[in-house]
Every structure is written in C-alpha cells, then in structure tokens.
Design a protein around this motif. Structure first.
Motif, PDB file in Angstrom:
ATOM      1  N   THR A  81       0.799  -1.230   0.000  1.00 31.38           N
ATOM      2  CA  THR A  81       0.000   0.000   0.000  1.00 31.38           C
ATOM      3  C   THR A  81       0.828   1.275   0.000  1.00 31.38           C
ATOM      4  O   THR A  81       0.389   2.299  -0.537  1.00 31.38           O
ATOM      5  N   LEU A  82       2.029   1.226   0.606  1.00 33.64           N
ATOM      6  CA  LEU A  82       2.833   2.440   0.757  1.00 33.64           C
ATOM      7  C   LEU A  82       4.223   2.350   0.131  1.00 33.64           C
ATOM      8  O   LEU A  82       4.885   3.373  -0.049  1.00 33.64           O
ATOM      9  N   ALA A 399      -4.219   3.700   3.633  1.00 33.94           N
ATOM     10  CA  ALA A 399      -3.679   3.672   2.273  1.00 33.94           C
ATOM     11  C   ALA A 399      -4.462   2.708   1.383  1.00 33.94           C
ATOM     12  O   ALA A 399      -4.705   2.982   0.201  1.00 33.94           O
ATOM     13  N   LYS A 402      -7.721   4.233   0.296  1.00 28.55           N
ATOM     14  CA  LYS A 402      -7.518   5.316  -0.672  1.00 28.55           C
ATOM     15  C   LYS A 402      -7.164   4.786  -2.063  1.00 28.55           C
ATOM     16  O   LYS A 402      -7.067   5.558  -3.018  1.00 28.55           O
ATOM     17  N   GLN A 403      -6.969   3.453  -2.154  1.00 25.04           N
ATOM     18  CA  GLN A 403      -6.651   2.828  -3.446  1.00 25.04           C
ATOM     19  C   GLN A 403      -7.626   1.688  -3.741  1.00 25.04           C
ATOM     20  O   GLN A 403      -7.225   0.594  -4.138  1.00 25.04           O
TER      21      GLN A 403
END
Length: 474
Positions: A81-82, A399, A402-403
């Motif tokens: 995710t990051l 995260a 948000k995706q």
C-alpha cells in the motif's frame, strides 16, 4: 492434499476462540484494575472495546482478506500500500518494540521463578537491584546463545505455556466467583456498585495510563491469515470479531470483579509498584487459601509463567529479527553485515545488536532502588512502545481504502468510504496519543527511559538505511 482438505473452512466461533487466546490474558485484568482505580476500569474497558478494539479487529480482517497470500503480515501490507521504504520502517518498528519486551521477559521470568521456588517474593526483593539485573543479563545472554542454535522446541513450550496461562485465567474467574460458597467467611471485599465508584476521573493520570488498555487489547493482526479460511468471510468474520469483543468484555468485567473481591484500591495505591510486580501472584495465592489448598494455584501459575516468559524471551529475540532481516522489502535498506547468518540460519550479527540494546537497558536499570520498581518501569515502558507497531496497521488500512480501485476483496469492514477512513484515522490517533502521553511518569528515571528508548531506537532505524546506501555507493 485433496481439494476437499485444502478448502476446508473453519467455523467463525473457532476463529473467535483462536483470537481470544491470542489477544487476552489475566495480566490485562490485573494491570487495568491497578492503573484505573479498581472497578472504575470497567467503564474504560467498555469504551476501549466499542471505540477502538472492534474497528481495529475489523480493519485487520479487511487487510487480511485483501492480502491473503502475503506471509509477511503488517510489513507486507505496508509494502503493497505504501511501498518498500515504509515496509522497512514497519518491520523496524515491530523489531524495535521487542527490545523493551525482551528485557521485561528476562526480569519477569526471574521473578516468576522466585515465586515458584519460595512461594513468596521476600528473599528475591531483599537482593540488591544490581545483583538481580546482572542475573537477568546472564539469563538474557544465555537465551541469546540458544537463539543462535535455532531450537524449535521453545515454540512448543511457548504455545503450551500460553494455552495453560489462558486456561488458568478463565479458571481464576470461575473459581473466584464460586469461592464465597466454598468459604463464606474468608473476608471478601464488599464492592460498591454506585455510579461514583464506577465512573473514572478523566484527569492527567487517567490519560497517561490509556496505553495500558491499548496494549492490553492489541495484537489481533496475528489472526489475519485465517480471514479467508472462514466460510462466507464477509458475514462470518464480523460475527467472530463481535463474539471475540463480547468474550473479552465479559472476561474483563468479571475478572475485574473477581480481583475487586480480593484487593481494595486503597491497599493497591499505598504500595503501587509491589502490586504491579506481584499482583497476579498474590491473586492466585489468595485463591488457593480460599479453597484450603495453600499455595498450590500460586505454584502452578508461577511455573507456567517461568516457562512462558523464557520461551517468549528466546522467540522474541529470534522471530522479530527474522521478520525484519528476512523481509524481501527491507533487505535493500539494511547493512549487509546484519544480514549475515550462521550455520543454523540465525542472524548472528542481528542477535549481537539485540544483546547491545536489550542488555544495555537491563544494566541501566541496575541503579533503580528495587527490583519491584524495575518491573513496574518495564510494564509502563512496554505499554508506550509495543502499541507503536499497531500504527502501521492503521496506516496500511488508510492507504488501502484510498486505493480501492487497485485492490479487491470479498470482505470489507464497511462499504462507506468516509466511515472506513474515519475509523482508520481515529484508531491511529488513539494509539499515537496513548503512547505519547503514556511517556509521562512522576518518577524522573522512568520518564528518562520512556523518552530516551524510543529516540535511540528511532535514530538507529534511520541510520541503518544511510549505512546501506553508503555501502552500495562503494
């Protein structure tokens, strides 16, 4: 393996029981009762479960469902995710938190052994603190040596001890409630059930102790691999988490009442460090007296604790180190010398790093006035450092949400995007706030340790990638 066996699903009730034995323990009941003025902790437990633990568990469920094939746990979630750099810091945080935890296991194991041998703590506490800390260091170094040999039997011992401690926690509550019928004249405390005695005082002491509760309910990310092994996870997993929360709430409330029948807040506050260090042992000692069995329950509890503390000690030296140094995402940020393995597959230089950091903390506490104060310090220091690893769970979840176009899952905590993000930010805030204000202590040396320890570990985590970058350039 047949497809039938491979696809066999576990019941949601089984998942709830697995999570319960992972998350909850008798020590959480005792610490909550001590730090939150007795029965006043009941209100705080209910708030903590409703506003923190349930959304936390459901977020873990969604992350586990999305990344069901990932074996690296939180680090894998953060990597997906990051990105890999943040995955390194997630792995580093998880390892760094265990530096304090390792110190507490050595100290706790020695104390448990003293109770198991003498049935009291008088002889142990009469020893000079420096002697106790040197003995703790020797035991710690011995288990560091064992960690270099890759012995797997300790995993079995840790599982056995953990299961037995869980069973004893439940038995304590059941037997304590039955005790008045068995021995009605044993001098149980009368519990005041009016609103004033149940409502906490929201002062500075209350907020600086919140990390104790956050630490108490954390760790449910360990069950994430089982999310997709439950039939119909979108419905069954939330049910399992609600059942888990219900069981923990009931255990917390009934456990608090059971402890309140034994110890008054007045006697605890008059000797706080002693109760933090020895309260669980005194509870089982009193339980044995109620049943006219002497110290039987105390000895069983103490020796289960000895096995558990020392087994967890060696696992905490080895497992978090393997998660950090063995991570594909983190290897490019770690100096090559730390990646060196011996013939048993143990990260030998990584273990030396553990020796220096945890050993240094153990020796630093040799100047503390008593071994009970050392134990109380480590309980508080653990509560402000260990929950820091949960921050990465919430960062990965934020995260992830948000995706949503990038990841798919057959289970979501909620379809409402705003509510999901609010839950992630809320739990992140509660964890960070509790750890930050929990650093405060009226004792100057404890405050010094609470401030210095995270700074040293964070600085080291920042320096290692710089060293690796320099290595790569050369």
């Amino acid at each position: 393996m047949t497809n039938e066996n491979h696809n066999k699903k576990i019941a949601w009730t089984t998942l709830a029981m697995m999570a319960f034995s992972t998350v909850w323990g008798f020590g959480n009941v005792v610490n909550g009762y001590i730090y939150f003025d007795g029965t006043k902790v009941i209100f705080s437990w209910i708030l903590m479960f409703a506003l923190y633990f349930i959304p936390y568990a459901l977020m873990v469920g969604e992350l586990g469902a999305v990344f069901q094939k990932s074996e690296g746990g939180v680090s894998s979630w953060v990597d997906a995710t990051l990105g890999p750099k943040w995955a390194y810091y997630a792995g580093w945080t998880y390892w760094a938190c265990h530096i304090v935890y390792i110190s507490s296991k050595g100290t706790g194991g020695l104390r448990a052994m003293a109770w198991g041998i003498w049935g009291n703590i008088t002889h142990f506490d009469a020893l000079p603190t420096a002697w106790v800390q040197i003995a703790t260091l020797i035991i710690f170094l011995f288990f560091c040596w064992i960690a270099t040999k890759g012995l797997s039997i300790l995993k079995t011992l840790a599982t056995l001890a953990g299961t037995s401690m869980f069973i004893m926690s439940i038995l304590f509550i059941i037997m304590m409630f039955a005790a008045p019928a068995i021995n009605p004249h044993a001098g149980f405390n009368n519990i005041d059930w009016n609103l004033k005695s149940l409502m906490p005082t929201f002062n500075w002491k209350y907020f600086t102790s919140l990390s104790i509760l956050v630490f108490g309910v954390g760790g449910c990310e360990k069950i994430s691999p089982y999310v997709n092994k439950v039939k119909d996870p979108s419905r069954s997993f939330p049910k399992a988490m609600i059942l888990l929360a219900t069981m923990v709430i009931i255990s917390a409330i009934l456990g608090t009442v059971a402890v309140a029948m034994m110890f008054s807040t007045k006697e605890i506050n008059a000797d706080l460090n002693n109760y933090i260090s020895n309260g669980a042992y005194w509870a089982f000692q009193k339980l044995g007296e109620y049943y006219h069995l002497g110290n039987l329950f105390l000895y069983i509890y103490a020796w289960c604790n000895v096995i558990g503390q020392f087994a967890v000690l060696v696992l905490s030296i080895d497992a978090p180190l393997r998660m950090l140094l063995g991570s594909k995402q983190a290897k490019e940020f770690i100096p090559r010398k730390l990646l060196k393995k011996n013939r048993y597959g143990a990260y030998i230089n990584g273990i030396w790093m553990v020796v220096i950091l945890s050993g240094g903390l153990t020796l630093a506490q040799a100047i503390v006035p008593s071994s009970t104060a050392v134990m109380a310090q480590l309980v508080k220091l653990n509560s402000t450092t260990m929950p820091l690893r949960y921050l990465w769970v919430f960062a990965a979840y934020i995260a992830l949400r948000k995706q949503t176009d990038k990841f798919t899952s057959n289970y979501k905590m909620t379809k409402n995007q705003g509510l999901a993000l609010f839950a992630g930010f809320w739990c992140f805030f509660v964890t960070g706030f509790s750890c930050l204000v929990g650093i405060y202590s009226p004792d100057s040396f404890t405050l010094f340790l609470n401030i210095l320890t995270p700074i040293v570990l964070t600085a080291l985590g920042v320096i290692l990638p710089i060293i690796r970058k320099h290595e790569d350039k050369n």
